[in-house]
Write a protein that holds these residues in place. Structure first.
Motif, PDB file in Angstrom:
ATOM      1  N   ILE A  27       0.835  -1.202   0.000  1.00 19.66           N
ATOM      2  CA  ILE A  27       0.000   0.000   0.000  1.00 19.66           C
ATOM      3  C   ILE A  27       0.873   1.257   0.000  1.00 19.66           C
ATOM      4  O   ILE A  27       0.601   2.223  -0.717  1.00 19.66           O
ATOM      5  CB  ILE A  27      -0.943   0.005   1.226  1.00 19.66           C
ATOM      6  N   ILE A  28       1.939   1.247   0.803  1.00 20.34           N
ATOM      7  CA  ILE A  28       2.849   2.393   0.836  1.00 20.34           C
ATOM      8  C   ILE A  28       3.496   2.593  -0.536  1.00 20.34           C
ATOM      9  O   ILE A  28       3.627   3.727  -1.008  1.00 20.34           O
ATOM     10  CB  ILE A  28       3.901   2.215   1.945  1.00 20.34           C
ATOM     11  N   LEU A  43       2.190   1.773  -3.393  1.00 18.88           N
ATOM     12  CA  LEU A  43       1.139   2.296  -4.265  1.00 18.88           C
ATOM     13  C   LEU A  43       0.962   3.801  -4.066  1.00 18.88           C
ATOM     14  O   LEU A  43       0.803   4.551  -5.036  1.00 18.88           O
ATOM     15  CB  LEU A  43      -0.172   1.558  -3.979  1.00 18.88           C
ATOM     16  N   ILE A  44       1.038   4.248  -2.830  1.00 16.75           N
ATOM     17  CA  ILE A  44       0.919   5.676  -2.527  1.00 16.75           C
ATOM     18  C   ILE A  44       2.091   6.449  -3.130  1.00 16.75           C
ATOM     19  O   ILE A  44       1.918   7.513  -3.730  1.00 16.75           O
ATOM     20  CB  ILE A  44       0.823   5.893  -1.009  1.00 16.75           C
ATOM     21  N   SER A  52      -6.818   8.619  -6.233  1.00 16.29           N
ATOM     22  CA  SER A  52      -5.844   7.843  -5.457  1.00 16.29           C
ATOM     23  C   SER A  52      -6.227   7.789  -3.983  1.00 16.29           C
ATOM     24  O   SER A  52      -5.985   6.778  -3.322  1.00 16.29           O
ATOM     25  CB  SER A  52      -4.436   8.411  -5.624  1.00 16.29           C
ATOM     26  N   PHE A  53      -6.842   8.854  -3.451  1.00 17.05           N
ATOM     27  CA  PHE A  53      -7.308   8.810  -2.063  1.00 17.05           C
ATOM     28  C   PHE A  53      -8.387   7.745  -1.887  1.00 17.05           C
ATOM     29  O   PHE A  53      -8.379   7.000  -0.907  1.00 17.05           O
ATOM     30  CB  PHE A  53      -7.831  10.176  -1.627  1.00 17.05           C
ATOM     31  N   GLN A  94      -6.685   4.326  -2.099  1.00 21.85           N
ATOM     32  CA  GLN A  94      -5.897   4.048  -0.898  1.00 21.85           C
ATOM     33  C   GLN A  94      -6.785   3.698   0.290  1.00 21.85           C
ATOM     34  O   GLN A  94      -6.483   2.755   1.035  1.00 21.85           O
ATOM     35  CB  GLN A  94      -5.030   5.249  -0.546  1.00 21.85           C
ATOM     36  N   SER A  95      -7.863   4.408   0.460  1.00 19.12           N
ATOM     37  CA  SER A  95      -8.757   4.096   1.580  1.00 19.12           C
ATOM     38  C   SER A  95      -9.391   2.720   1.405  1.00 19.12           C
ATOM     39  O   SER A  95      -9.509   1.957   2.372  1.00 19.12           O
ATOM     40  CB  SER A  95      -9.819   5.180   1.737  1.00 19.12           C
ATOM     41  N   ALA A 135      -8.042   0.190  -0.252  1.00 20.54           N
ATOM     42  CA  ALA A 135      -6.988  -0.803  -0.061  1.00 20.54           C
ATOM     43  C   ALA A 135      -6.634  -0.976   1.416  1.00 20.54           C
ATOM     44  O   ALA A 135      -6.380  -2.094   1.870  1.00 20.54           O
ATOM     45  CB  ALA A 135      -5.747  -0.405  -0.859  1.00 20.54           C
ATOM     46  N   ILE A 136      -6.638   0.113   2.183  1.00 17.01           N
ATOM     47  CA  ILE A 136      -6.325   0.012   3.614  1.00 17.01           C
ATOM     48  C   ILE A 136      -7.400  -0.795   4.343  1.00 17.01           C
ATOM     49  O   ILE A 136      -7.090  -1.653   5.181  1.00 17.01           O
ATOM     50  CB  ILE A 136      -6.157   1.416   4.218  1.00 17.01           C
TER      51      ILE A 136
END
Length: 117
Positions: free
Chosen positions: A29-30, A32-33, A84-85, A88-89, A91-92
């Motif tokens: 995930i990191i 990907l960010i 992307s936000f 990311q949310s 995926a988290i």
């Protein structure tokens, strides 16, 4: 300045790819960010950095006399940040749920665990 930002884009892509190749889901995930930030910087660089006036042009103007900033890369970057936000949310939350079910963060152990149904 553009050369420095181009090098920074390459560093962000390399660091993000390195993090995505690790076995941990959190590092994935990191990575990907980081790659998302590198993509935003690349879009910003492709739009060319110009120090000029805002892109507000009076209606009675027949031709451009000054240098105006291009608003399209800025709009694309804002759209990419929002997308992307959301990714990311999602995926988290997905990683959190996978960790609750499997009790591990390692991708190799997730593949080898047999599920009892």
């Amino acid at each position: 300045m553009e050369f420095l930002l181009a090098i920074m884009t390459g560093v962000l892509y390399a660091a993000g790819l390195y993090m995505m190749l690790r076995r941990s889901l959190v590092k994935l995930i990191i990575g990907l960010i980081i790659i998302g930030n590198g993509a935003n910087l690349l879009i910003f660089l492709l739009g060319r950095i110009t120090k000029g006036a805002p892109p507000i042009i009076p209606g009675d103007t027949k031709f451009f006399a000054d240098i105006y900033a291009d608003p399209v890369p800025q709009a694309l970057i804002l759209t990419a940040i929002v997308i992307s936000f959301g990714l990311q949310s999602f995926a988290i939350i997905l990683v959190k749920r996978a960790y609750q079910v499997v009790k591990t963060d390692d991708l190799d152990e997730m593949n080898t665990i047999e599920e009892e149904v």
